[in-house]
Write a protein that holds these residues in place. Structure first.
Motif, PDB file in Angstrom:
ATOM      1  N   ASP A  29     -17.084 134.352  14.782  1.00  0.00           N
ATOM      2  CA  ASP A  29     -16.314 135.112  15.773  1.00  0.00           C
ATOM      3  C   ASP A  29     -17.244 135.862  16.709  1.00  0.00           C
ATOM      4  OD1 ASP A  29     -14.015 134.242  14.697  1.00  0.00           O
ATOM      5  OD2 ASP A  29     -13.456 136.126  13.716  1.00  0.00           O
ATOM      6  N   LEU A  32     -18.934 133.617  19.096  1.00  0.00           N
ATOM      7  CA  LEU A  32     -18.001 133.155  20.123  1.00  0.00           C
ATOM      8  C   LEU A  32     -17.804 134.236  21.178  1.00  0.00           C
ATOM      9  CD1 LEU A  32     -16.679 130.396  20.171  1.00  0.00           C
ATOM     10  CD2 LEU A  32     -14.534 131.479  19.452  1.00  0.00           C
ATOM     11  N   THR A  33     -17.680 135.480  20.718  1.00  0.00           N
ATOM     12  CA  THR A  33     -17.537 136.603  21.639  1.00  0.00           C
ATOM     13  C   THR A  33     -18.760 136.702  22.533  1.00  0.00           C
ATOM     14  OG1 THR A  33     -16.321 137.765  19.925  1.00  0.00           O
ATOM     15  CG2 THR A  33     -17.080 139.090  21.779  1.00  0.00           C
ATOM     16  N   GLU A  35     -20.856 134.410  23.248  1.00  0.00           N
ATOM     17  CA  GLU A  35     -20.914 133.249  24.136  1.00  0.00           C
ATOM     18  C   GLU A  35     -20.057 133.486  25.384  1.00  0.00           C
ATOM     19  OE1 GLU A  35     -20.045 129.524  22.146  1.00  0.00           O
ATOM     20  OE2 GLU A  35     -19.702 128.578  24.095  1.00  0.00           O
ATOM     21  N   LYS A  36     -18.850 134.006  25.150  1.00  0.00           N
ATOM     22  CA  LYS A  36     -17.956 134.309  26.280  1.00  0.00           C
ATOM     23  C   LYS A  36     -18.582 135.339  27.192  1.00  0.00           C
ATOM     24  CE  LYS A  36     -13.423 133.654  24.216  1.00  0.00           C
ATOM     25  NZ  LYS A  36     -12.831 134.514  23.175  1.00  0.00           N
ATOM     26  N   GLU A  37     -19.186 136.358  26.547  1.00  0.00           N
ATOM     27  CA  GLU A  37     -19.799 137.443  27.325  1.00  0.00           C
ATOM     28  C   GLU A  37     -21.003 136.962  28.130  1.00  0.00           C
ATOM     29  OE1 GLU A  37     -18.728 141.533  24.972  1.00  0.00           O
ATOM     30  OE2 GLU A  37     -20.417 140.371  24.236  1.00  0.00           O
ATOM     31  N   ARG A  39     -21.368 133.911  29.344  1.00  0.00           N
ATOM     32  CA  ARG A  39     -20.801 133.187  30.483  1.00  0.00           C
ATOM     33  C   ARG A  39     -20.412 134.144  31.608  1.00  0.00           C
ATOM     34  NH1 ARG A  39     -19.756 127.914  29.082  1.00  0.00           N
ATOM     35  NH2 ARG A  39     -19.487 127.921  26.842  1.00  0.00           N
ATOM     36  N   GLN A  40     -19.771 135.229  31.187  1.00  0.00           N
ATOM     37  CA  GLN A  40     -19.329 136.234  32.144  1.00  0.00           C
ATOM     38  C   GLN A  40     -20.529 136.931  32.805  1.00  0.00           C
ATOM     39  OE1 GLN A  40     -16.819 139.226  30.407  1.00  0.00           O
ATOM     40  NE2 GLN A  40     -15.084 138.511  31.632  1.00  0.00           N
ATOM     41  N   LYS A  43     -21.847 134.974  35.649  1.00  0.00           N
ATOM     42  CA  LYS A  43     -20.988 135.074  36.832  1.00  0.00           C
ATOM     43  C   LYS A  43     -21.106 136.437  37.487  1.00  0.00           C
ATOM     44  CE  LYS A  43     -17.203 131.999  35.549  1.00  0.00           C
ATOM     45  NZ  LYS A  43     -16.252 132.281  34.455  1.00  0.00           N
ATOM     46  N   THR A  90     -25.847 126.989  22.722  1.00  0.00           N
ATOM     47  CA  THR A  90     -24.602 126.690  23.440  1.00  0.00           C
ATOM     48  C   THR A  90     -24.818 126.045  24.801  1.00  0.00           C
ATOM     49  OG1 THR A  90     -24.674 128.904  24.389  1.00  0.00           O
ATOM     50  CG2 THR A  90     -23.341 128.623  22.398  1.00  0.00           C
ATOM     51  N   LEU A  92     -25.911 127.302  27.242  1.00  0.00           N
ATOM     52  CA  LEU A  92     -25.919 128.328  28.291  1.00  0.00           C
ATOM     53  C   LEU A  92     -27.336 128.667  28.722  1.00  0.00           C
ATOM     54  CD1 LEU A  92     -23.072 130.642  27.008  1.00  0.00           C
ATOM     55  CD2 LEU A  92     -23.173 129.549  29.251  1.00  0.00           C
TER      56      LEU A  92
END
Ligand code: C2E
Ligand code: MG
Ligand code: MG
Ligand code: MG
Length: 286
Positions: A29, A32-33, A35-37, A39-40, A43, A90, A92
């Motif tokens: 978890d 995953l968090t 990873e999302k962060e 990506r953000q 951006k 990932t 990234l």
């Protein structure tokens, strides 16, 4: 650090506090968090580069290493030791790595315009990024876009990366050499690998790992290892730089053994580009 942060204190009856490992689900978890962060963060431009001086034997700042930082909106500065491994797992790391190189090249141009005498900036390249079939093309494109001569960029690769696919490495390093981009072996000495790759590859520089530098003055084994690396580099015609130089004593030892380039807290911590510009150009070498 990432790991210990995940250990949570827990009441356990009369014995008071005990610790438990996060479950696999918790670890997954958290990744995953993150990873999302990440990506953000890409951006929203939350990444930035800090620069650490690389100093010659006269104390002159001749170059710098770019080190990525993540200015997280809530957590503050997140260490690359925490997010680079996840980025590597990932994919990234690919957009991050490209951004690092572009940003470092942009910064060199800014410093040129300010007449700051920085010969080159070294960037860290992850194995996954280096293994991309179009890695050298990407480097070429970035240099062209930045209108920067190839010798202004140095690529740091770890021993592990280099030997993980030696044929591919030979090909890429030759192409980089043709292009004029120099390569440095980061954390040199901790790879436990055969050294035979050193004569096969067009490497420019060995960077002595900070773990050997740390106890150089007190641990005779470390002293011998460092001296051996310095002599080997010389005999192979490679430039050698020591990282993690924190004291005058370490620097003098290194200089006496013939290592004439240094990077570490003693000559300068990693700082923002703005701070780097303000720092003295002449730093202590004794
Ligand atoms: P590295 O490339 O070996 O970088 C050296 C690390 O040692 C840096 O940690 C630097 O801040 C730290 N350091 C410098 N001088 C001293 C000193 O005198 N004493 C001590 N104790 N430490 C010193 P940082 O910035 O936390 O980076 C850690 C690692 O994260 C780097 O190790 C590198 O492997 C990776 N990394 C950093 N930036 C990037 C990047 O842009 N891309 C990739 N792929 N990896 C990066
Ligand atoms: Mg490095
Ligand atoms: Mg290193
Ligand atoms: Mg390292």
């Amino acid at each position: 650090q990432a790991d210990t942060a995940m250990y949570r204190a827990k009441e356990s009856g009369r014995n008071g506090i005990s610790f438990y490992r996060p479950s696999m689900q918790e670890t997954a978890d958290r990744r995953l968090t993150l990873e999302k962060e990440i990506r953000q963060a890409l951006k929203q431009r939350q990444f930035l580069l800090h620069y650490q001086a690389q100093v010659d034997h006269l104390g002159k700042v001749v170059s710098a290493e770019a080190l990525i930082r993540w200015q997280h909106p809530e957590k503050g500065m997140v260490s690359p030791a925490e997010f680079i491994p996840i980025a590597e797992d990932t994919q990234l790391i690919l957009p991050i790595g490209e951004w690092v190189m572009r940003e470092a090249c942009r910064q060199i141009k800014v410093w040129d315009a300010q007449n700051l005498p920085i010969h080159h900036v070294a960037v860290n390249v992850s194995s996954r990024q280096f293994r991309q079939a179009d890695f050298v093309d990407q480097v070429k494109r970035i240099l062209v876009d930045a209108e920067l001569p190839a010798e202004r960029l140095v690529i740091e690769l770890t021993e592990g990366c280099v030997i993980s696919d030696i044929d591919d490495t030979v090909e890429k390093m030759r192409d980089l050499q043709t292009l004029g981009v120099k390569t440095s072996i980061d954390d040199f000495g901790i790879g436990y690998s055969s050294l035979s790759y050193l004569k096969k590859l067009p490497i420019s520089q060995l960077k002595i790992d900070q773990s050997f530098v740390r106890d150089i003055a007190s641990d005779p084994n470390d002293a011998v290892i460092v001296e051996t690396i310095i002599n080997m580099a010389k005999n192979l015609g490679l430039h050698v730089i020591a990282e993690g130089v924190e004291t005058q004593e370490q620097l003098i030892f290194l200089r006496n053994k013939g290592c004439l380039s240094y990077q570490g807290y003693y000559t300068g911590r990693p700082v923002s580009a703005a701070r780097f510009e303000l720092e003295d150009r002449l730093l202590p070498t004794a």
